[in-house]
Write an enzyme that holds these catalytic residues in place. Structure first.
Site, PDB file in Angstrom:
ATOM      1  N   LYS A 197     -11.464  -2.576   8.624  1.00  0.00           N
ATOM      2  CA  LYS A 197     -10.598  -3.502   9.343  1.00  0.00           C
ATOM      3  C   LYS A 197     -10.799  -3.428  10.853  1.00  0.00           C
ATOM      4  O   LYS A 197     -10.869  -4.445  11.521  1.00  0.00           O
ATOM      5  CB  LYS A 197      -9.130  -3.240   8.986  1.00  0.00           C
ATOM      6  CG  LYS A 197      -8.839  -3.429   7.497  1.00  0.00           C
ATOM      7  CD  LYS A 197      -7.410  -3.086   7.157  1.00  0.00           C
ATOM      8  CE  LYS A 197      -7.171  -3.143   5.661  1.00  0.00           C
ATOM      9  NZ  LYS A 197      -7.307  -4.492   5.087  1.00  0.00           N
ATOM     10  N   ASP A 223      -1.229   6.288   6.670  1.00  0.00           N
ATOM     11  CA  ASP A 223      -2.264   5.315   6.328  1.00  0.00           C
ATOM     12  C   ASP A 223      -2.347   4.344   7.498  1.00  0.00           C
ATOM     13  O   ASP A 223      -1.512   3.458   7.640  1.00  0.00           O
ATOM     14  CB  ASP A 223      -1.904   4.591   5.037  1.00  0.00           C
ATOM     15  CG  ASP A 223      -2.913   3.511   4.657  1.00  0.00           C
ATOM     16  OD1 ASP A 223      -3.896   3.309   5.403  1.00  0.00           O
ATOM     17  OD2 ASP A 223      -2.711   2.859   3.611  1.00  0.00           O
ATOM     18  N   TRP A 231       0.821  -1.207   0.000  1.00  0.00           N
ATOM     19  CA  TRP A 231       0.000   0.000   0.000  1.00  0.00           C
ATOM     20  C   TRP A 231       0.856   1.258   0.000  1.00  0.00           C
ATOM     21  O   TRP A 231       0.477   2.267  -0.610  1.00  0.00           O
ATOM     22  CB  TRP A 231      -0.964  -0.035   1.183  1.00  0.00           C
ATOM     23  CG  TRP A 231      -1.785  -1.289   1.165  1.00  0.00           C
ATOM     24  CD1 TRP A 231      -1.757  -2.308   2.073  1.00  0.00           C
ATOM     25  CD2 TRP A 231      -2.715  -1.699   0.145  1.00  0.00           C
ATOM     26  NE1 TRP A 231      -2.620  -3.319   1.691  1.00  0.00           N
ATOM     27  CE2 TRP A 231      -3.214  -2.970   0.511  1.00  0.00           C
ATOM     28  CE3 TRP A 231      -3.170  -1.101  -1.030  1.00  0.00           C
ATOM     29  CZ2 TRP A 231      -4.138  -3.658  -0.264  1.00  0.00           C
ATOM     30  CZ3 TRP A 231      -4.095  -1.790  -1.806  1.00  0.00           C
ATOM     31  CH2 TRP A 231      -4.568  -3.053  -1.419  1.00  0.00           C
TER      32      TRP A 231
END
Length: 359
Positions: free
Chosen positions: A196, A172, A102
């Site tokens: 999540k 992030d 990511w």
């Protein structure tokens, strides 16, 4: 009703108490004669939900009045673009620490808007670790420093924030958001997909420090992609049901004892899994021990055939979604806040039994 042990990396398991409350309120919310999904986002009922969720985030993270909070759409991936669009220009440089799939994607997006310096990358080791502070080679005057606090694919996690000598962090935090206390003063932006650790897929939490927001250059940024647009008011229709669910999860986190409680809880769960991995050489941790994640435990077995058998038999024991990411293979147990100790114990018992029968 049957509830299995869910180790999905996302969308991930949600607290049963939250699901039950949502079920009870699904067709009618607070005597309105309508579902929350049918209420206007301009209604007093939804405005109260939005306010409650933001107040709870302020309290849990200790944000005070120094930060703005937004509930946006587009997933955390949209923030790979939106952050540099607002804060990075062609004559500026941002530092991006590369520790996984990511962060690599975030780097590619940022390069569209300005210069990117990579102070550390573990790509050559297949992202098997995060850097020590001494390994970070920052540029001379970065606009901000971006990092991914937890890497779901590899199974690594920063033990604490990188020290940047005052340069704002852009983080992030999708896969370890609200799993432990953080030093909020170090951050310019924190963003996290909800699916999540804090709610269902479809809403992204974005937290931005007010004095950092004032530095945004939005002259050529489309209106809907400016952070200031969403700070001023609810600009467009938000994912109202998703924000409602986030608010319920935040209340659940509060009721459990907050981020300090979850830090201890998550450490205990992870230790049980890693102790079983390290018991002998049958299981092999996929990343360096010092970089192991408390959220995503990744490991391998002696052969791919044994891994396939492990996954097949795990389902027979109601242990689901343990297959590693397609890019790396192996086994991955995602043990976010809502993963119970009972589920972790069931996994560890199965791992022990599987070793005895196949080791």
């Amino acid at each position: 009703m049957k509830r299995v042990h869910n180790f999905s990396a996302g969308p991930a398991t949600l607290p049963l108490e939250v699901l039950e409350q949502a079920q009870e309120e699904l067709t009618e919310y607070q005597d309105t004669g309508r579902s929350i999904m049918e209420l206007s986002h301009r209604s007093a009922h939804y405005e109260e939900i939005d306010k409650q969720a933001k107040d709870r985030l302020r309290s849990l993270l200790g944000l005070g009045d120094k930060f703005e909070i937004m509930f946006l759409q587009g997933g955390a991936s949209s923030q790979f673009m939106m952050a540099p669009y607002n804060f990075l220009s062609k004559d500026q440089t941002a530092d991006y620490i590369d520790t996984g799939r990511w962060s690599d994607k975030a780097i590619k997006e940022a390069k569209i808007f300005g210069n990117v310096h990579v102070p550390f990358s573990s790509s050559e080791g297949n992202y098997d670790r995060v850097p020590t502070q001494e390994e970070l080679n920052f540029s001379d005057n970065p606009r901000y420093v971006h990092f991914t606090s937890n890497n779901t694919v590899a199974g690594t996690q920063f033990p604490t924030e990188p020290e940047t000598n005052g340069v704002p962090l852009v983080c992030d935090a999708s896969s370890d958001f609200l799993s432990r206390p953080i030093d909020v003063d170090k951050y310019g932006i924190i963003y996290a997909g909800a699916q999540k650790n804090v709610g269902p897929a479809g809403v992204t939490v974005v937290i931005i420090r007010k004095d950092f927001l004032e530095q945004a250059d939005t002259e050529n940024v489309p209106t809907i992609l400016r952070y200031s647009t969403h700070v001023e008011k609810i600009f467009n229709t938000p994912p109202t049901f998703n924000v409602y669910m986030v608010n319920l999860v935040l209340k659940w986190i509060e009721d459990k004892g907050g981020l300090s409680w979850f830090k201890s809880f998550n450490e205990e769960k992870a230790q049980k899994v890693y102790d079983e991995i390290d018991a002998d050489d049958f299981y092999r941790g996929a990343v360096e021990k010092e970089s192991r994640s408390l959220m995503n435990a990744t490991f391998r077995l002696p052969t791919e055939e044994l891994e396939a058998r492990f996954l097949e038999e795990a389902v027979e024991h109601d242990l689901y979604s343990l297959k590693g990411h397609r890019s790396v293979g192996g086994i991955r147990a995602s043990i976010y806040n809502a993963c119970s100790m009972g589920s972790v114990d069931a996994l560890v018992d199965f791992m022990s039994d599987f070793r005895k029968r196949n080791g």
